[in-house]
Design an enzyme around this catalytic site. Structure first.
Site, PDB file in Angstrom:
ATOM      1  N   LYS A  74       0.857  -1.192   0.000  1.00  0.00           N
ATOM      2  CA  LYS A  74       0.000   0.000   0.000  1.00  0.00           C
ATOM      3  C   LYS A  74       0.890   1.238   0.000  1.00  0.00           C
ATOM      4  CE  LYS A  74      -3.713   2.122   2.764  1.00  0.00           C
ATOM      5  NZ  LYS A  74      -4.547   1.968   3.985  1.00  0.00           N
ATOM      6  N   SER A 149      -9.367   1.858   3.170  1.00  0.00           N
ATOM      7  CA  SER A 149      -8.539   2.601   2.227  1.00  0.00           C
ATOM      8  C   SER A 149      -7.553   1.725   1.455  1.00  0.00           C
ATOM      9  CB  SER A 149      -7.762   3.704   2.961  1.00  0.00           C
ATOM     10  OG  SER A 149      -6.942   3.158   3.977  1.00  0.00           O
ATOM     11  N   SER A 173      -9.504  -0.480   7.399  1.00  0.00           N
ATOM     12  CA  SER A 173      -8.986  -0.254   6.049  1.00  0.00           C
ATOM     13  C   SER A 173      -8.328  -1.450   5.391  1.00  0.00           C
ATOM     14  CB  SER A 173      -7.998   0.921   6.051  1.00  0.00           C
ATOM     15  OG  SER A 173      -8.662   2.116   6.340  1.00  0.00           O
TER      16      SER A 173
END
Length: 466
Positions: A74, A149, A173
């Site tokens: 990420k 996210s 997330s």
């Protein structure tokens, strides 16, 4: 046990595949993909590391289990010499000066990073639409959001572009996008994995979390990243979770669930029906199931966002274009700060900074922020009482199905409320695993603090049962 990591490891050892070919295949898939999961490809680094693995195998040298395994990161983790943008306009040209501890441990184990993955800017969102790289598209239905996210990380795993990916979980997330894309996603006990080198959103709940297609792969990656780190004082020494230890779930006698989650008017009728059907299957296996009382969903969401916005306002105060990121010059220093932050932050990030500054401002902090801290303590105490009665808490990951791309941006409040079933476990610092079973958006398994092994055990038990 089922494991892509172990399967690839054996193929490499048996010389049925080369590491360079494997990495090149994944890079090609990522380059061609249309789901907007990629912020940057790490082509040169990945192929260089792959060639070293092939050379070791050719020389008859031993390779570790993770050696040569391609994974995604990420884009909120530092990896020295690579762009780390947080999917933001402000940091779109920022290169990491060092490597995050969790990522370094994977590198030391021989794993190969191949991509920095798209996400909500600075982790601010539940849909991976708040990004300069375009909305992440769901792996199952590209008209729907990928979740957030860590949306790019979840979709890459689901589409087999990476073997595993490293997301970040502050209030759900990792778990929510894992549920939206039918993969496993773990938020470990807070402090089990170092946060050093992870861009801070809300420091009191930020967790490093793996996403993968099997319980065993989650276990392998978790073990590798875990451990005390002098650069992160919240970390602690944890025991290695052995493969054999998660094969036997006989010590799980009682499962609980929060009845107000299931009786909520907000829950999708099919998710509710599927969840209750799963409860009946668990009962049929001789496991006692108890209904538990818990804080209402709106209290959980408001408590979480009060604290998270306050912390993000504080954490992002350093980003003004002076030391980090792109700067817009204006007539004086103050105006330069103002226009840089105004123009370079996303609307959602600005919304959270403004909310956080309001919460922390004089005249409001006692009334709002300190009350939020007190509620967080009460939530933790409630969990401690619950785990005196049950071994595992089972819950839906989300009250609703993934929305269409664009819908969440029109209604930020609805986006916040979509986190209703994940944020409580973050506030409690509890290990929680999303499994791709039980409902359309999966199930969450939660255990008491430091009991990460137990959630993996129960996930393995449910794998063949539901």
């Amino acid at each position: 046990m089922e494991s892509q990591i172990q399967h690839i490891h054996k193929q490499l050892l048996d010389k049925k595949i080369s590491c360079v070919d494997l990495v090149q295949e994944k890079l090609s898939l990522l380059k061609e993909n249309t789901h907007n999961t990629v912020n940057s490809l790490l082509t040169d680094l990945a192929l260089e590391r792959a060639a070293l693995v092939d050379a070791k195998i050719a020389n008859g040298e031993t390779i570790g289990l993770l050696e040569g395994i391609p994974f995604g990161i990420k884009d909120v983790y530092m990896l020295q010499g690579t762009y780390t943008t947080a999917s933001s306009d402000l940091l779109k040209n920022y290169k990491s000066a060092y490597t995050a501890t969790a990522i370094q441990k994977l590198l030391d184990a021989g794993a190969i990073p191949i991509v920095k993955e798209n996400c909500d800017s600075f982790g601010h969102g539940s849909s991976s639409e708040n990004t300069i790289f375009g909305a992440v598209k769901n792996a199952v239905n590209p008209e729907l959001v990928g979740g957030g996210s860590s949306g790019g990380s979840a979709v890459n795993v689901a589409k087999d572009y990476t073997i595993f990916s490293i997301g970040g979980d502050t209030g759900g997330s990792v778990r929510q996008p894992a549920g939206y894309n039918n993969v496993y996603g773990l938020k470990p006990t807070y402090g089990r994995i170092s946060r050093y080198g992870l861009m801070a959103y809300a420091s009191s709940t930020d967790c490093v979390g793996p996403l993968a297609k099997s319980v065993e792969d989650i276990r392998i990656v978790l073990n590798t990243m875990s451990g005390k780190d002098t650069k992160d004082q919240t970390t602690y020494t944890s025991k290695t979770i052995e493969e054999d230890s998660i094969l036997n779930a006989s010590n799980i006698k009682t499962v609980g669930y929060f009845k107000n989650f299931i009786e909520s008017e907000a829950i999708d009728a099919q998710i509710k029906a599927d969840f209750l059907a799963t409860i009946e299957k668990i009962k049929a296996k001789g496991i006692e199931v108890k209904e538990l009382d818990f804080f209402k969903s709106d209290i959980l969401v408001s408590t979480y966002y009060t604290l998270a916005m306050a912390e993000t306002a504080s954490n992002l105060s350093r980003l003004d274009g002076t030391n980090y990121g792109d700067r817009i010059e204006d007539k004086n220093l103050k105006e330069s700060y103002a226009i840089t932050r105004s123009e370079k932050f996303s609307e959602e990030t600005k919304r959270r900074i403004v909310g956080g500054n309001q919460v922390l401002s004089q005249g409001f902090s006692d009334e709002i922020y300190l009350k939020g801290l007190a509620l967080r303590d009460a939530i933790s105490e409630n969990f401690e009482k619950d785990f005196e009665e049950v071994d595992i808490i089972l819950s839906p990951v989300t009250p609703s199905r993934p929305p269409k791309i664009g819908d969440s941006l029109k209604d930020p409040l609805a986006m916040y409320l979509s986190d209703a079933y994940t944020v409580g476990f973050s506030l409690g610092h509890l290990p929680t695993l999303t499994i791709p079973q039980g409902t359309e958006t999966g199930l969450q398994l939660t255990a008491a603090k430091n009991n990460d092994e137990l959630v993996l055990k129960f996930a393995n038990f449910l794998k063949d049962m539901i």
